[in-house]
Design an enzyme around this catalytic site. Structure first.
Site, PDB file in Angstrom:
ATOM      1  N   PRO A  17       0.845  -1.183   0.000  1.00 15.96           N
ATOM      2  CA  PRO A  17       0.000   0.000   0.000  1.00 15.96           C
ATOM      3  C   PRO A  17       0.887   1.242   0.000  1.00 15.96           C
ATOM      4  O   PRO A  17       1.790   1.346   0.830  1.00 15.96           O
ATOM      5  CB  PRO A  17      -0.762  -0.118   1.331  1.00 15.96           C
ATOM      6  CG  PRO A  17       0.098  -0.964   2.206  1.00 15.96           C
ATOM      7  CD  PRO A  17       0.891  -1.868   1.310  1.00 15.96           C
ATOM      8  N   CYS A 102       2.176   3.037  10.011  1.00 10.62           N
ATOM      9  CA  CYS A 102       2.291   4.361   9.391  1.00 10.62           C
ATOM     10  C   CYS A 102       2.994   5.337  10.341  1.00 10.62           C
ATOM     11  O   CYS A 102       2.574   5.521  11.484  1.00 10.62           O
ATOM     12  CB  CYS A 102       0.905   4.894   9.022  1.00 10.62           C
ATOM     13  SG  CYS A 102       1.013   6.529   8.270  1.00 10.62           S
ATOM     14  N   ASN A 202       9.057  -7.031   3.914  1.00 11.06           N
ATOM     15  CA  ASN A 202       8.931  -5.776   3.174  1.00 11.06           C
ATOM     16  C   ASN A 202      10.098  -4.834   3.503  1.00 11.06           C
ATOM     17  O   ASN A 202      10.594  -4.817   4.625  1.00 11.06           O
ATOM     18  CB  ASN A 202       7.578  -5.120   3.551  1.00 11.06           C
ATOM     19  CG  ASN A 202       7.417  -3.703   3.031  1.00 11.06           C
ATOM     20  OD1 ASN A 202       7.210  -2.774   3.802  1.00 11.06           O
ATOM     21  ND2 ASN A 202       7.518  -3.528   1.745  1.00 11.06           N
TER      22      ASN A 202
HETATM   23  C1  FMN Z   1       4.554   7.714  -0.033  1.00 13.17           C
HETATM   24  C2  FMN Z   1       4.343   6.449   0.766  1.00 13.17           C
HETATM   25  C3  FMN Z   1       3.078   6.122   1.176  1.00 13.17           C
HETATM   26  C4  FMN Z   1       2.851   4.946   1.927  1.00 13.17           C
HETATM   27  N1  FMN Z   1       1.581   4.616   2.299  1.00 13.17           N
HETATM   28  C5  FMN Z   1       1.374   3.486   3.033  1.00 13.17           C
HETATM   29  C6  FMN Z   1       0.052   3.098   3.417  1.00 13.17           C
HETATM   30  O1  FMN Z   1      -0.944   3.719   3.045  1.00 13.17           O
HETATM   31  N2  FMN Z   1      -0.071   1.990   4.212  1.00 13.17           N
HETATM   32  C7  FMN Z   1       1.016   1.242   4.616  1.00 13.17           C
HETATM   33  O2  FMN Z   1       0.855   0.258   5.321  1.00 13.17           O
HETATM   34  N3  FMN Z   1       2.257   1.576   4.218  1.00 13.17           N
HETATM   35  C8  FMN Z   1       2.456   2.673   3.443  1.00 13.17           C
HETATM   36  N4  FMN Z   1       3.716   2.957   3.019  1.00 13.17           N
HETATM   37  C9  FMN Z   1       4.825   2.031   3.337  1.00 13.17           C
HETATM   38  C10 FMN Z   1       5.006   0.992   2.225  1.00 13.17           C
HETATM   39  O3  FMN Z   1       3.880   0.156   2.118  1.00 13.17           O
HETATM   40  C11 FMN Z   1       6.235   0.116   2.498  1.00 13.17           C
HETATM   41  O4  FMN Z   1       6.079  -0.502   3.749  1.00 13.17           O
HETATM   42  C12 FMN Z   1       7.540   0.916   2.519  1.00 13.17           C
HETATM   43  O5  FMN Z   1       7.590   1.829   1.449  1.00 13.17           O
HETATM   44  C13 FMN Z   1       8.764  -0.009   2.468  1.00 13.17           C
HETATM   45  O6  FMN Z   1       8.710  -0.837   1.324  1.00 13.17           O
HETATM   46  P1  FMN Z   1       9.566  -0.476  -0.021  1.00 13.17           P
HETATM   47  O7  FMN Z   1      11.008  -0.352   0.390  1.00 13.17           O
HETATM   48  O8  FMN Z   1       9.318  -1.615  -0.959  1.00 13.17           O
HETATM   49  O9  FMN Z   1       9.022   0.835  -0.521  1.00 13.17           O
HETATM   50  C14 FMN Z   1       3.946   4.119   2.259  1.00 13.17           C
HETATM   51  C15 FMN Z   1       5.218   4.437   1.803  1.00 13.17           C
HETATM   52  C16 FMN Z   1       5.436   5.581   1.064  1.00 13.17           C
HETATM   53  C17 FMN Z   1       6.824   5.899   0.569  1.00 13.17           C
END
Ligand code: FMN
Length: 327
Positions: A17, A102, A202
């Site tokens: 997400p 979050c 993740n």
């Molecule tokens: C701009 C932004 C918005 C995000 N919104 C959510 C969200 O709505 N819910 C959530 O559980 N994590 C949210 N995350 C976290 C991501 O789901 C994920 O856990 C995090 O980016 C690490 O994974 P990655 O390295 O693959 O990006 C958000 C991350 C970013 C950068």
């Protein structure tokens, strides 16, 4: 593949997400490219949902082709969380997910998101209330802890299991890390080792080799990818090809540019007029990352004062710069 109760997640790669990005249109596009076994909605406020349900409908809305889909809710009031979970179940979500990670100040101040990592009694009340309110599979998405001195992901896992949670995704950073440093996959591995329920790892998968390494180093059932997909929508497909021993699909500049144009046109046709230009600029900025001359392209996209001007800039790039660079 793996399962969260009876929901089959195949391939075992989940689109994370990402608020402001992973709306229904984006999720449909990623599903269409292949390799993605589960999508998760952007986080939805349970205060908003229970007070003004219509105002959240753009966040909870999804299409059948996105299935299986998990809808993520956040908040700190167990009754509103339970009511929202029941609403989300009634909408047909395959999985209801509770946000326990979050880090955003506004969310934390109201007691939700990663604040729940430092208030386990409240987290327990919320999870039990949500569990009672729905029959659908329930999952949580957590960070490793509030800060480096209070890493408690295993404790949170045990609590979640006791409350009837059936799947857990863990981002290996603490709340206070925000996005600095690296996702600690050792904690992800510890959680997996202690878990009775399926675990999704993740954080920091930006290339197919990262995906393979995360599976190998942590033993997780599935992986979840967020930021990497925003500028490379093929990443999930490429990870799956790599993991299944197939040739990794190489995407040409022309293909990327065409995808960007088609996607931006869809965004334009489906976004409310007052937000469309801002949305186009944001998405165009991500999708053009790495294009030859993209700094100049982005500056011109950002300077556009109307959608017509924005599309003129993109079309011009496609017709001249992208073609020339591809030759
Ligand atoms: C701009 C932004 C918005 C995000 N919104 C959510 C969200 O709505 N819910 C959530 O559980 N994590 C949210 N995350 C976290 C991501 O789901 C994920 O856990 C995090 O980016 C690490 O994974 P990655 O390295 O693959 O990006 C958000 C991350 C970013 C950068």
């Amino acid at each position: 593949m793996f399962k969260i109760r009876d929901v089959v997640i195949d391939p075992p790669i989940v689109l994370a997400p990402v608020a402001g990005h992973t709306d229904s249109l984006f999720r449909q596009a990623i599903k269409g490219l292949g390799g993605c076994g589960l999508v998760v909605s952007e986080l939805v406020s349970t205060e908003g949902m229970t007070r003004h349900p219509a105002a959240s409908s753009h966040l909870t809305h999804f299409q059948e082709i996105e299935r299986p889909i998990s809808i993520q809710i956040f908040g700190s009031d167990s009754a509103r969380m339970a009511d929202s979970a029941a609403m989300v179940e009634a909408m047909g979500a395959d999985i209801v997910d509770v946000n326990v990670g979050c880090p955003v100040k506004k969310v934390v101040k109201q007691g939700g998101g990663s604040n729940l990592l430092r208030d386990l009694p409240l987290l327990g009340r919320i999870l039990r209330a949500v569990r009672m309110a729905i029959k659908a599979p329930l999952s949580v998405k957590i960070r490793s802890g509030w800060d480096r001195n209070s890493i408690n992901a295993v404790e949170v896992l045990k609590l979640a299991e006791d409350c009837g949670v059936e799947g857990l995704a863990i981002h290996g950073r603490t709340r206070c890390d925000l996005f600095s440093g690296q996702s600690d996959w050792k904690i992800v591995a510890q959680v997996k080792e202690q878990a009775k329920i399926p675990i999704i790892g993740n954080g920091d998968v930006f290339a197919p080799a990262d995906a393979e390494r995360m599976f190998r180093e942590t033993g997780v059932d599935g992986i979840m990818i967020g930021r990497g997909v925003l500028s490379n929508p093929w990443l999930i497909r490429q990870c799956w090809d790599y993991l299944s021993g197939k040739a990794v699909k190489q995407v040409s500049l022309i293909e990327r540019a065409e995808f960007m144009m088609n996607f931006l046109e869809k965004v334009q046709s489906q976004s409310p007029p007052h937000i469309v230009l801002g949305k186009l600029k944001k998405i165009g900025g991500y999708l053009s990352k790495g294009f030859p001359g993209s700094t100049h392209l982005r500056a011109r996209m950002h300077a556009s004062r109307a959608t017509s001007e924005f599309f003129e800039v993109v079309r011009e790039y496609l017709a001249h710069d992208a073609q020339q660079s591809a030759d």
